[in-house]
Design an enzyme around this catalytic site. Structure first.
Site, mmCIF file in Angstrom:
data_model
loop_
_atom_site.group_PDB
_atom_site.id
_atom_site.type_symbol
_atom_site.label_atom_id
_atom_site.label_comp_id
_atom_site.label_asym_id
_atom_site.label_seq_id
_atom_site.Cartn_x
_atom_site.Cartn_y
_atom_site.Cartn_z
ATOM 1 N N VAL A 195 0.810 -1.224 0.000
ATOM 2 C CA VAL A 195 0.000 0.000 0.000
ATOM 3 C C VAL A 195 0.842 1.271 0.000
ATOM 4 O O VAL A 195 0.311 2.357 -0.249
ATOM 5 C CB VAL A 195 -0.979 0.032 1.202
ATOM 6 C CG1 VAL A 195 -1.977 -1.113 1.119
ATOM 7 C CG2 VAL A 195 -0.229 0.029 2.535
ATOM 8 N N TYR B 153 2.189 6.541 15.893
ATOM 9 C CA TYR B 153 1.002 5.723 15.616
ATOM 10 C C TYR B 153 -0.267 6.551 15.807
ATOM 11 O O TYR B 153 -1.161 6.546 14.946
ATOM 12 C CB TYR B 153 0.989 4.511 16.534
ATOM 13 C CG TYR B 153 -0.194 3.590 16.341
ATOM 14 C CD1 TYR B 153 -0.271 2.760 15.227
ATOM 15 C CD2 TYR B 153 -1.227 3.544 17.273
ATOM 16 C CE1 TYR B 153 -1.352 1.912 15.039
ATOM 17 C CE2 TYR B 153 -2.312 2.690 17.096
ATOM 18 C CZ TYR B 153 -2.367 1.877 15.979
ATOM 19 O OH TYR B 153 -3.448 1.042 15.802
ATOM 20 N N ALA C 269 -0.676 9.761 15.675
ATOM 21 C CA ALA C 269 -0.792 10.784 14.633
ATOM 22 C C ALA C 269 -1.267 10.175 13.323
ATOM 23 O O ALA C 269 -2.107 10.751 12.614
ATOM 24 C CB ALA C 269 0.552 11.480 14.439
#
Length: 252
Positions: A72, A164, A166
């Site tokens: 991704v 994490y 954020a």
């Protein structure tokens, strides 16, 4: 006094509308993503399991499931993965942005490289996938986007999880923005904010389990059930929401 034998009780919701739909779940190789993808396939959606690694255990040879390799963080990989899905099954109607990474690290010890990696997987990856499928959803006048956020995206996290938190705050805000932009096109966009789900990710924070009022960790099936609801036709009037799934760990 006359009586009417007709049963006027309301029909309970079936959480349907999956037959003939195409779903894609990122990070579907294991854990929450695997449970979500399995649940969508079981409901009748043709479901693409997107991941950098093949699912474990391996998929069967059913007509409703397909593994597609996808990184991704790589725009070309995302485009190739969704092109494969479209060539086999048609336009994606349901996208679950689940792929993510998690680690605990004091802010002062987070390198720029580590920060960028967290954002690339958790946030930019969701952006690339959403951007890729939204034109097709708009053209068909129907779509369901569900993003896997976190309670840490609301609170900053109970431990040292600045990067994490954020990244998850960003994906939840993006889900709301998509909801506003695409509501008139028959597309809903929502996010989930789980906490303390029983997967490999919680190994470093399992000591927080005692703070869950319902008295247990969450299970991937709990997340999958919420995704099925939000992806169903019955949830067509729900968009721009962040649903807490945490057993009372965070009540806001």
């Amino acid at each position: 006094m006359s009586t009417d034998s007709t049963d006027s009780s309301p029909t309970p919701p079936s959480f349907g509308g999956f037959e003939g739909r195409v779903a894609a779940v990122t990070g579907a190789g294991r854990g929450i993503g695997r449970a979500v993808a399995d649940a969508l396939a079981a409901k009748g959606a043709r479901t693409a399991y997107l991941d950098v690694n093949e699912p474990e255990p391996a998929l069967g040879c059913g007509e409703n499931d397909m593994f597609v390799r996808c990184d991704v963080t790589d725009e070309a990989s995302v485009d190739a993965a969704f092109t494969t899905v479209e060539e086999n099954w048609g336009t994606v109607s349901i996208l679950v942005n689940n792929a993510g990474i998690f680690w605990i690290r004091p802010l002062a010890e987070i390198t720029l490289e580590a920060w960028n990696q967290m954002m690339a997987v958790n946030t930019t990856g969701a952006f690339l996938c959403a951007r890729r499928v939204l034109p097709g959803m708009r053209a068909q006048g129907y779509g369901r986007l569900i993003a896997l956020g976190s309670s840490a995206g609301k609170t900053g996290g109970a431990k040292e999880t600045a990067a994490y938190g954020a990244s998850k705050a960003a994906i939840m805000a993006m889900a709301k923005s998509i909801a506003t932009e695409y509501a008139a096109d028959g597309i809903t966009s929502n996010a989930l904010a789980p906490a303390l789900i029983n997967t490999d990710m919680v190994a470093g924070i399992a000591d927080l389990a005692g703070r869950i009022p319902v008295g247990r960790l969450g299970e991937p099936a709990d997340i999958a059930a919420a995704v099925v609801f939000l992806a169903s036709e019955e949830a067509g009037f729900i968009t721009g929401e962040v649903m807490d799934i945490n057993g009372g760990f965070l009540i806001d």
